[in-house]
Design a protein around this motif. Structure first.
Motif, PDB file in Angstrom:
ATOM      1  N   ALA A  64       0.838  -1.198   0.000  1.00  0.00           N
ATOM      2  CA  ALA A  64       0.000   0.000   0.000  1.00  0.00           C
ATOM      3  C   ALA A  64       0.873   1.248   0.000  1.00  0.00           C
ATOM      4  CB  ALA A  64      -0.920   0.000   1.216  1.00  0.00           C
ATOM      5  N   GLY A  65       2.032   1.146   0.650  1.00  0.00           N
ATOM      6  CA  GLY A  65       2.961   2.272   0.685  1.00  0.00           C
ATOM      7  C   GLY A  65       3.515   2.567  -0.700  1.00  0.00           C
ATOM      8  N   ARG A  66       3.896   1.526  -1.404  1.00  0.00           N
ATOM      9  CA  ARG A  66       4.407   1.697  -2.767  1.00  0.00           C
ATOM     10  C   ARG A  66       3.337   2.340  -3.652  1.00  0.00           C
ATOM     11  NH1 ARG A  66       8.491  -0.640  -5.033  1.00  0.00           N
ATOM     12  NH2 ARG A  66       9.952  -1.555  -3.569  1.00  0.00           N
ATOM     13  N   ARG A  67       2.126   1.863  -3.471  1.00  0.00           N
ATOM     14  CA  ARG A  67       1.033   2.378  -4.277  1.00  0.00           C
ATOM     15  C   ARG A  67       0.850   3.875  -3.991  1.00  0.00           C
ATOM     16  NH1 ARG A  67      -3.344  -0.080  -2.086  1.00  0.00           N
ATOM     17  NH2 ARG A  67      -2.436  -2.056  -2.715  1.00  0.00           N
ATOM     18  N   ALA A  68       0.885   4.207  -2.701  1.00  0.00           N
ATOM     19  CA  ALA A  68       0.691   5.604  -2.317  1.00  0.00           C
ATOM     20  C   ALA A  68       1.774   6.484  -2.926  1.00  0.00           C
ATOM     21  CB  ALA A  68       0.685   5.732  -0.797  1.00  0.00           C
ATOM     22  N   VAL A  69       3.009   6.002  -2.910  1.00  0.00           N
ATOM     23  CA  VAL A  69       4.104   6.779  -3.503  1.00  0.00           C
ATOM     24  C   VAL A  69       3.883   6.914  -5.010  1.00  0.00           C
ATOM     25  CG1 VAL A  69       6.573   6.804  -4.030  1.00  0.00           C
ATOM     26  CG2 VAL A  69       5.785   6.181  -1.727  1.00  0.00           C
ATOM     27  N   ALA A  70       3.506   5.805  -5.641  1.00  0.00           N
ATOM     28  CA  ALA A  70       3.279   5.818  -7.080  1.00  0.00           C
ATOM     29  C   ALA A  70       2.169   6.793  -7.458  1.00  0.00           C
ATOM     30  CB  ALA A  70       2.941   4.413  -7.574  1.00  0.00           C
ATOM     31  N   GLU A  71       1.200   6.926  -6.570  1.00  0.00           N
ATOM     32  CA  GLU A  71       0.080   7.829  -6.841  1.00  0.00           C
ATOM     33  C   GLU A  71       0.438   9.280  -6.541  1.00  0.00           C
ATOM     34  OE1 GLU A  71      -3.653   4.809  -5.818  1.00  0.00           O
ATOM     35  OE2 GLU A  71      -2.704   5.937  -4.211  1.00  0.00           O
ATOM     36  N   GLY A  72       1.632   9.466  -6.037  1.00  0.00           N
ATOM     37  CA  GLY A  72       2.040  10.833  -5.711  1.00  0.00           C
ATOM     38  C   GLY A  72       1.443  11.323  -4.418  1.00  0.00           C
ATOM     39  N   GLY A  73       1.090  10.396  -3.566  1.00  0.00           N
ATOM     40  CA  GLY A  73       0.397  10.792  -2.344  1.00  0.00           C
ATOM     41  C   GLY A  73       1.246  10.810  -1.090  1.00  0.00           C
ATOM     42  N   VAL A  74       2.559  10.718  -1.249  1.00  0.00           N
ATOM     43  CA  VAL A  74       3.408  10.695  -0.056  1.00  0.00           C
ATOM     44  C   VAL A  74       4.417  11.829  -0.093  1.00  0.00           C
ATOM     45  CG1 VAL A  74       5.161   9.366   1.193  1.00  0.00           C
ATOM     46  CG2 VAL A  74       3.173   8.201   0.202  1.00  0.00           C
ATOM     47  N   SER A  75       4.575  12.493   1.026  1.00  0.00           N
ATOM     48  CA  SER A  75       5.616  13.519   1.081  1.00  0.00           C
ATOM     49  C   SER A  75       6.323  13.465   2.423  1.00  0.00           C
ATOM     50  CB  SER A  75       5.030  14.909   0.835  1.00  0.00           C
ATOM     51  OG  SER A  75       4.172  15.269   1.893  1.00  0.00           O
ATOM     52  N   ILE A  76       7.578  13.920   2.394  1.00  0.00           N
ATOM     53  CA  ILE A  76       8.362  14.033   3.617  1.00  0.00           C
ATOM     54  C   ILE A  76       8.683  15.506   3.785  1.00  0.00           C
ATOM     55  CG2 ILE A  76      10.586  13.544   4.710  1.00  0.00           C
ATOM     56  CD1 ILE A  76      10.579  10.864   3.341  1.00  0.00           C
ATOM     57  N   ASN A  77       8.329  16.052   4.924  1.00  0.00           N
ATOM     58  CA  ASN A  77       8.505  17.481   5.175  1.00  0.00           C
ATOM     59  C   ASN A  77       7.924  18.315   4.028  1.00  0.00           C
ATOM     60  OD1 ASN A  77       9.857  16.750   7.502  1.00  0.00           O
ATOM     61  ND2 ASN A  77      11.848  16.724   6.472  1.00  0.00           N
ATOM     62  N   ASN A  78       6.795  17.884   3.546  1.00  0.00           N
ATOM     63  CA  ASN A  78       6.083  18.567   2.462  1.00  0.00           C
ATOM     64  C   ASN A  78       6.782  18.525   1.114  1.00  0.00           C
ATOM     65  OD1 ASN A  78       3.992  19.094   4.172  1.00  0.00           O
ATOM     66  ND2 ASN A  78       4.645  21.189   4.636  1.00  0.00           N
ATOM     67  N   VAL A  79       7.742  17.625   0.965  1.00  0.00           N
ATOM     68  CA  VAL A  79       8.375  17.424  -0.341  1.00  0.00           C
ATOM     69  C   VAL A  79       7.931  16.059  -0.844  1.00  0.00           C
ATOM     70  CG1 VAL A  79      10.544  17.171  -1.601  1.00  0.00           C
ATOM     71  CG2 VAL A  79      10.370  18.811   0.304  1.00  0.00           C
ATOM     72  N   ARG A  80       7.333  16.040  -2.018  1.00  0.00           N
ATOM     73  CA  ARG A  80       6.776  14.802  -2.535  1.00  0.00           C
ATOM     74  C   ARG A  80       7.851  13.742  -2.776  1.00  0.00           C
ATOM     75  NH1 ARG A  80       2.333  15.088  -7.215  1.00  0.00           N
ATOM     76  NH2 ARG A  80       1.186  15.906  -5.431  1.00  0.00           N
ATOM     77  N   VAL A  81       7.520  12.517  -2.400  1.00  0.00           N
ATOM     78  CA  VAL A  81       8.423  11.394  -2.633  1.00  0.00           C
ATOM     79  C   VAL A  81       8.010  10.751  -3.956  1.00  0.00           C
ATOM     80  CG1 VAL A  81       9.193   9.153  -1.779  1.00  0.00           C
ATOM     81  CG2 VAL A  81       8.655  10.985  -0.163  1.00  0.00           C
ATOM     82  N   THR A  82       8.980  10.503  -4.828  1.00  0.00           N
ATOM     83  CA  THR A  82       8.639   9.950  -6.141  1.00  0.00           C
ATOM     84  C   THR A  82       9.143   8.526  -6.340  1.00  0.00           C
ATOM     85  OG1 THR A  82      10.622  11.042  -6.995  1.00  0.00           O
ATOM     86  CG2 THR A  82       8.516  12.172  -7.329  1.00  0.00           C
ATOM     87  N   ASP A  83      10.177   8.151  -5.598  1.00  0.00           N
ATOM     88  CA  ASP A  83      10.763   6.825  -5.772  1.00  0.00           C
ATOM     89  C   ASP A  83      10.252   5.867  -4.700  1.00  0.00           C
ATOM     90  OD1 ASP A  83      12.300   4.610  -6.096  1.00  0.00           O
ATOM     91  OD2 ASP A  83      14.191   5.542  -5.476  1.00  0.00           O
ATOM     92  N   PRO A  84       9.575   4.801  -5.120  1.00  0.00           N
ATOM     93  CA  PRO A  84       9.027   3.853  -4.145  1.00  0.00           C
ATOM     94  C   PRO A  84      10.109   3.229  -3.258  1.00  0.00           C
ATOM     95  CG  PRO A  84       8.156   3.434  -6.334  1.00  0.00           C
ATOM     96  CD  PRO A  84       9.249   4.430  -6.496  1.00  0.00           C
ATOM     97  N   ASP A  85      11.344   3.172  -3.760  1.00  0.00           N
ATOM     98  CA  ASP A  85      12.422   2.559  -2.974  1.00  0.00           C
ATOM     99  C   ASP A  85      13.218   3.589  -2.191  1.00  0.00           C
ATOM    100  OD1 ASP A  85      11.960  -0.129  -3.829  1.00  0.00           O
ATOM    101  OD2 ASP A  85      12.735   0.452  -5.786  1.00  0.00           O
TER     102      ASP A  85
END
Length: 428
Positions: free
Chosen positions: A376-397
Motif C-alpha cells: 500500500a505504501g508503494r502504491r501511495a508513492v506511485a500515486e504521488g500521495g506521499v511527502s516528507i517534510n512537504n516534499v513529494r516522494v517519487t521513488d518507491p524505494d
RNA sequence: GGCAGGUUACCCAAGCGGCCAAAGGGAGCUGACUGUAAAUCAGUUGCGCAAGCUACGGGGGUUCGAAUCCCUCACCUGCCA
C-alpha cells in the motif's frame, strides 16, 4: 447564562439547537420543565471501550438540562450491555461479563467529564446491573413481563424488521426492550425520574419504559429523543478511516479528533455549532455570516473543532492540538519551525522510529500506520500521495537519509493531503 | 427432530470445472481543481520489487486442473414438528 436565555424555554432552546426529534406529550413536558426541576435519565450501553460521537449528542443534551437546573441521572448499562439492543445489521456477538464490566468503568469515567457531579445540583451515576443482577427470572416474568403485550413488542420497528429479515432475532435481543423499560421504572421509583432522553432510534425503547410506568405506577412520564445527526452529502456522520469518532484519547488521539471536526463541510458546520457547542445564538449567527462571506477562512470550523475538543479532552490538550494543526498545515516551511514548536506539533502524531541503518520510506509509512503495508505504501508513492517534510516522494524505494531530519530528530510524513505521522530518530 | 436454502474480498453481490486474485455496485484511498470543505473527473483497493505465495466458512476427496463437483463438520436462515 445570558439574560436572554432566561426567557427562552429550555425546550425551545433545545429545538433551536437541533436536539429535539420526538417527544411524548409536548405540552405536558413543557409544563413539567417549567414548573420545577425534572429528573432526567439517559442510558449508555457498554458496547465498546469508549463512547463515540453519537453519545456526545446525548451528553450535550444532558449538560444543557443540568445547566438549566434539572436533575440528571447518567446510566451505564452493565446489564443491558450484556444483552444487546437489537439493531438492523443483525444479531450481536455477546461480550464476556468481564469485558462488559471493564467497559462500564471506562464509560463511567468518560461520562463524568460532561456533567457536574458536585455543587448544589449534582448529577448521579447509576448502573442497571444494580437492580437486575439479583432479579430472579420468576419475579421478572411475573412483575415486569405481565405488563408487556407481545403484539406491542413485536410491532417495534427493529424487532419487526429483524423478524422479517433472513437472520431473524434471538429471544435475548427481543427482550432488550423490557430491560430498558425496567430501568426507567426503577429510576422513577428510586429517584422520581420522569424524563428519559435518547437518540431517535431509541424511541421504541423509551416508550417501553413510559408504558411500563403507566401500567405499574399509574402515572405519566416523558420521553424525548434527539434527531440522528446527518451530513448534507448523505453520508453517515461520524465515520472515519479508523471507524467511529471515539471520545477516548487512547482510541482516537485528540489531534485526530480535532481534525475530524475541522474538516466539517460548510453545509453542515452551522448546524453542528448549534448542536455540539454551547455558543449563543448571537455567536452562531456571526459564524454563519463568516461561512458565507469568508468560507476559505474556515472560522466556523475552527470554533467548532476547538469547542468540541475542549469539551471532550480539556483545554490543555486542545491548545496543543490547535498549535500542532497550525504548524503542520500552516503556509510556512516546516524546516523553519523552531524546535519546541515542532516538538509540540509532532507529539500529537502517530510515529515511527528511525533506526540507525538506512530505512525505506515505505517501511516508515507502514510502521506509523499511515498505510496498511509495504504494498500500500508503494502504491501511495506511485500515486504521488506521499511527502516528507512537504516534499513529494517519487521513488518507491526511496530511503530516508539523516539530512532530512529536522533538528536532527524528526521527519514529517504525509499521506494524501491531511494524514500525518512523524518519523523520529532514536535519541542518543 | 424433519425438510429446504445459505456461508465469495471492507459491505452487498456475480461466478457453478480451466480464459478467476475472482464481474458489478457501494465504500475507502490517491491525484487534479480548491479553502485541511463540497461537487466533478481520473487512477487505485489480498501479500510480495519480483519469481511467486496465500485466498472464495473448516477438513477431506474426485480431477491434469476446483470458488465451481462429491463427502463431512461448523455456523446462519426459513418452513414444519
Amino acid at each position: 447564562m445570558t439574560t436572554k436565555e432566561h426567557v427562552v424555554h429550555i425546550l425551545d432552546e433545545l429545538r433551536w439547537r437541533g436536539l429535539v426529534a420526538q417527544s411524548t406529550d409536548e405540552q405536558a413536558l413543557r409544563d413539567a420543565l417549567e414548573s420545577g426541576p425534572v429528573t432526567v435519565y439517559c442510558g449508555f450501553d457498554p458496547t465498546a471501550p469508549s463512547l463515540h460521537h453519537g453519545h456526545l449528542v446525548q451528553l450535550v443534551l444532558l449538560r444543557h438540562l443540568q445547566r438549566s437546573g434539572h436533575r440528571v441521572l447518567a446510566l451505564v448499562g452493565g446489564a443491558t450491555g450484556m444483552i444487546g439492543d437489537p439493531r438492523m445489521s443483525g444479531e450481536r456477538v455477546l461480550n464476556s461479563k468481564e469485558t462488559v464490566a471493564e467497559w462500564v468503568e471506562r464509560l463511567r469515567a468518560q461520562i463524568s467529564r460532561f456533567l457536574d457531579f458536585d455543587g448544589d445540583n449534582p448529577a448521579r451515576m447509576v448502573n442497571n446491573l444494580d437492580w437486575t443482577a439479583e432479579l430472579s427470572a420468576i419475579d421478572f416474568l411475573r412483575d415486569i413481563g405481565k405488563h408487556y403485550r407481545l403484539g406491542t413488542m413485536l410491532a417495534k420497528d427493529t424487532v419487526a424488521r429483524r423478524l422479517a429479515s433472513d437472520e431473524g432475532i434471538s429471544f435475548t435481543e427481543f427482550s432488550y426492550q423490557i430491560l430498558q423499560g425496567l430501568d426507567y421504572l426503577e429510576l422513577n421509583r428510586r429517584y422520581g425520574c420522569t424524563l428519559q432522553t435518547g437518540g431517535n432510534d431509541q424511541w421504541g425503547n423509551l416508550l417501553s419504559g413510559v408504558e411500563l410506568i403507566r401500567k405499574a405506577e399509574q402515572t405519566g412520564v416523558h420521553a424525548l429523543t434527539t434527531p440522528l445527526i446527518t451530513k448534507s452529502d448523505g453520508t453517515k456522520f461520524g465515520k472515519t478511516e479508523g471507524g467511529a469518532v471515539w471520545l477516548a484519547p487512547d482510541m482516537m488521539t485528540p489531534y485526530a479528533f480535532y481534525q475530524f471536526w475541522i474538516n466539517t463541510d460548510d453545509a453542515d458546520v452551522v448546524g453542528y455549532l448549534k448542536t455540539f457547542t454551547f455558543r449563543t445564538r448571537e455567536e452562531v449567527e456571526e459564524l454563519e455570516r463568516a461561512v458565507v462571506e469568508r468560507p476559505h477562512a474556515r472560522e466556523a470550523q475552527r470554533v467548532l473543532a476547538g469547542d468540541v475538543t475542549t469539551l471532550v479532552h480539556g483545554r490543555a490538550a486542545t491548545d496543543a492540538v490547535v498549535a500542532a494543526s497550525q504548524a503542520l498545515f500552516g503556509r510556512g516551511d516546516l524546516a523553519e519551525l523552531d524546535e519546541s514548536t515542532l516538538a509540540a506539533a509532532v507529539a500529537e502524531l502517530p510515529r515511527a522510529v528511525v533506526p540507525e541503518e538506512p530505512v525505506q520510506v515505505i517501511d516508515l509509512l507502514a510502521e506509523a500506520g499511515l498505510v496498511a503495508g509495504r504494498g500500500a505504501g508503494r502504491r501511495a508513492v506511485a500515486e504521488g500521495g506521499v511527502s516528507i517534510n512537504n516534499v513529494r516522494v517519487t521513488d518507491p524505494d526511496a530511503l530516508l537519509d539523516a539530512s532530512q531530519l529536522l533538528h536532527g530528530r524528526w521527519a514529517v510524513l504525509r499521506r494524501g493531503k491531511r494524514t500525518l505521522a512523524v518519523a523520529e530518530a532514536v535519541s542518543g
